[in-house]
Write a protein that holds these residues in place. Structure first.
Motif, PDB file in Angstrom:
ATOM      1  N   LYS A  94       0.783  -1.241   0.000  1.00  0.00           N
ATOM      2  CA  LYS A  94       0.000   0.000   0.000  1.00  0.00           C
ATOM      3  C   LYS A  94       0.813   1.287   0.000  1.00  0.00           C
ATOM      4  N   GLY A  95       2.101   1.267   0.322  1.00  0.00           N
ATOM      5  CA  GLY A  95       2.767   2.548   0.532  1.00  0.00           C
ATOM      6  C   GLY A  95       4.053   2.799  -0.224  1.00  0.00           C
ATOM      7  N   ARG A  96       4.470   1.879  -1.087  1.00  0.00           N
ATOM      8  CA  ARG A  96       5.765   2.076  -1.756  1.00  0.00           C
ATOM      9  C   ARG A  96       5.735   3.346  -2.608  1.00  0.00           C
ATOM     10  N   ARG A  97       6.715   4.200  -2.393  1.00  0.00           N
ATOM     11  CA  ARG A  97       6.750   5.503  -3.064  1.00  0.00           C
ATOM     12  C   ARG A  97       7.533   5.471  -4.361  1.00  0.00           C
ATOM     13  N   ARG A  98       8.441   4.531  -4.483  1.00  0.00           N
ATOM     14  CA  ARG A  98       9.280   4.446  -5.689  1.00  0.00           C
ATOM     15  C   ARG A  98       9.156   3.041  -6.261  1.00  0.00           C
ATOM     16  N   GLY A  99       8.700   2.926  -7.489  1.00  0.00           N
ATOM     17  CA  GLY A  99       8.666   1.629  -8.143  1.00  0.00           C
ATOM     18  C   GLY A  99       7.365   0.880  -7.962  1.00  0.00           C
ATOM     19  N   GLU A 100       7.350  -0.316  -8.521  1.00  0.00           N
ATOM     20  CA  GLU A 100       6.149  -1.151  -8.591  1.00  0.00           C
ATOM     21  C   GLU A 100       5.789  -1.719  -7.226  1.00  0.00           C
ATOM     22  N   ARG A 101       4.501  -1.789  -6.952  1.00  0.00           N
ATOM     23  CA  ARG A 101       4.008  -2.433  -5.749  1.00  0.00           C
ATOM     24  C   ARG A 101       3.612  -3.884  -6.035  1.00  0.00           C
TER      25      ARG A 101
END
Length: 588
Positions: free
Chosen positions: A476-483
């Motif tokens: 839910k929170g990754r800021r850079r790149g694919e989740r």
């Protein structure tokens, strides 16, 4: 109408298989899942899970609770993060078999390898066993919040057989190898889930000696593997676990492949971007797959974030540990240390000094330099800290923005909050400054999410929070790149880890499976700030981290945690060997 023990109503069910989530109810009776879907019956207790995720309990296969499990029923911190099953005895260290005169030696080995305070282990462990089956019997006596399973550890086996001959580089005789094989086979037949060993220079005893097994020959390891295969064929389930530097001349994947094919068992290894490994991570995965193409079953264990150090004045590592002024106060009581650290004159004196690396480890010099002067790869742990930090979050960058030197910025940072500030230093798995390389591995069938080291590295990390990090960061929170999708993430930490160890009765929400469940408010799921506690036996310290958002954790149908607080229930026990689903016991 059918009567159940517990019904979880109206949740978003993520069943652990990777299938799409759906809204429904889960009914529990007799410790097992009895029904899933729209349930009309009543129950002694109901939980309203509307708007929340209902997932299986997490299965953590790489922990080091070998000592703690003999005295601690709560099994924190793993149990705080939705974990309902742990597998311990990894990396070749553990406490059985154990001759009476080798107790201190085994403690020093665990303290050195896994940074668990030796004083805590010495006070907490009762040693009411000698053989490995007796150790399992001792573990079985104490109920806990989680189920536990364990490996037979190579270090303890070697020490038991070789005695005083167990020294770095010791070469066992054929008779020694046969004796070790018998002990391992006996352990698996008694219920051990596998065998573990370590072959990395990063693992040393508290006296600085390489752990047993580091220089073991393929002949020794394959003989042990064959013994595991015999026990597995007799109804057990044996996983061969290894941590290794994967030196090219060792040809590790050759013998791992041979062992897996001959014994018919899975081999699993720690797959990392590591300063100690000669093979790059892509080379490790390629070599593994080449052996699997020839019929082996090798599985890579991958971490979910950079493996590193959380540095603090009271931890075991911080950037100023090699300054003479620190060395002069390092053994003082904390209140005296703190008074000195907060004294401007002491600060000026310490910052003016060069590092003294005389007693620093020489074989991991790169790590030492990263700790002492790696300002570009050290990161400030602020309240909303991102465990995938960008360069602008580094001590170097923030010091430049503040107009001070990196070392002064780091010193002041550690002195915040009453000298309880933290700095994050990722050492492994962060060579690229991001976690993009893990994305394809998260979708691979020959890898599992692992390497939390729950219960270990007490003064430097708290990766036991990995399941929470998986959801908070990757989902839910990754800021850079694919989740990563929620269904895939849950599958990775539930069904996939359970199946590797033959625990086919858990990790899935379906009738007949163990009622090990989490009710999670994903919207407010967050990792808390780490803190250093002194709650182990003899006042031993450990770095801890809690989470918000776990509405309930349920083990075998019993609620063990509500909103992160332990209910006092201890439905967990010892796992002996493989587990199967008995559908007729619970299904309607």
């Amino acid at each position: 109408m059918t009567r159940y023990d517990l019904i979880i109503r109206g949740g978003t069910i993520v069943d652990g298989t990777g299938a799409p989530a759906f809204t429904g109810d889960v009914a529990i009776r007799g410790g097992l899942i009895a029904a899933v879907g729209r349930i009309e019956g009543s129950a002694a207790e109901e939980i309203d899970a509307t708007g929340m995720v209902v997932a299986p309990g997490f299965v953590d296969i790489h922990t080091h609770y070998d000592g703690q499990a003999t005295w601690d029923q709560e099994m924190a911190p793993s149990s705080w993060h939705g974990v309902t099953t742990v597998v311990m005895g990894n990396c070749g260290v553990g406490f059985a078999p154990a001759r009476p005169d080798r107790h201190e030696w085994l403690i020093s080995l665990m303290e050195g390898v896994e940074d668990i305070p030796g004083t805590a282990l010495a006070e907490g462990i009762t040693w009411d066993w000698e053989t490995f089956p007796e150790y399992l019997d001792a573990l079985e006596k104490l109920p806990r919040t989680v189920d536990i399973g364990t490996h037979v550890p190579h270090g303890a086996v070697r020490a038991y057989v070789l005695g005083e001959r167990e020294q770095p580089g010791a070469v066992p005789t054929p008779e020694d190898i046969a004796a070790m094989s018998r002990i391992v086979e006996e352990g698996v037949r008694a219920g051990a889930l596998g065998f573990s060993t370590s072959r990395t220079v990063l693992h040393k005893s508290v006296d600085g000696e390489l752990v047993p097994g580091t220089t073991a020959t393929p002949e020794e390891l394959i003989a042990i593997g064959r013994a595991m295969g015999r026990a597995s064929a007799a109804g057990g389930h044996a996983v061969f676990e290894i941590a290794s530097d994967l030196k090219r001349e060792w040809n590790e994947f050759d013998w791992m492949g041979q062992l897996s094919r001959e014994a018919g068992i899975p081999v699993t290894f720690a797959a990392l971007q590591s300063v100690a490994k000669e093979m790059t991570l892509p080379e490790q995965i390629a070599a593994m797959r080449a052996e699997n193409d020839k019929g082996a079953n090798i599985v890579a264990q991958i971490a979910l974030r950079g493996n590193g150090i959380v540095m603090a004045w009271q931890g075991t590592v911080h950037p100023f540990r090699y300054r003479p002024s620190w060395m002069a106060i390092k053994d003082l009581p904390w209140e005296e240390q703190k008074a000195r650290l907060l004294d401007p004159a002491f600060k000026a004196q310490l910052l003016a000094e060069p590092n003294d690396f005389t007693d620093a480890p020489k074989d991991i010099g790169g790590v030492v330099m990263a700790v002492a002067m790696g300002w570009k790869v050290q990161f400030e742990m602020d309240p909303d800290f991102d465990y995938e930090p960008a360069p602008e979050a580094s001590i170097n960058a923030r010091a430049a923005a503040a107009g001070v030197s990196p070392q002064e910025y780091a010193y002041d940072l550690l002195c915040r909050d009453g000298a309880k500030g933290f700095i994050y230093l990722p050492i492994l798995n962060y060579a690229d400054g991001n976690l993009d390389f893990l994305v394809p591995l998260q979708h691979a069938e020959d890898t599992v999410n692992s390497l939390s080291d729950g219960g270990a590295h007490c003064g430097t990390i708290c990766d036991a929070a990995s399941p929470t990090f998986m959801l908070e960061h990757w989902v839910k929170g990754r800021r850079r790149g694919e989740r990563i999708g929620l269904e895939q993430a849950i599958r990775r930490q539930c069904r996939d880890t359970a199946r590797l160890y033959g625990l086919e009765d858990r990790g899935v929400i379906a009738p007949g499976y163990l009622a090990d469940l989490n009710v999670i408010d994903l919207d407010r799921l967050t990792l808390g700030k780490p803190w250093l506690a002194f709650d182990l036996p003899a006042g031993g310290k450990r770095l801890l981290q809690k989470a918000k958002g776990y509405v309930a954790t349920i083990k075998s149908g019993v609620v063990t945690f509500r909103e992160g607080a332990w209910t006092g229930a201890t439905p967990g026990g010892l796992i002996r060997g493989p587990q199967r689903v008995e559908l007729a016991e619970a299904a309607e």
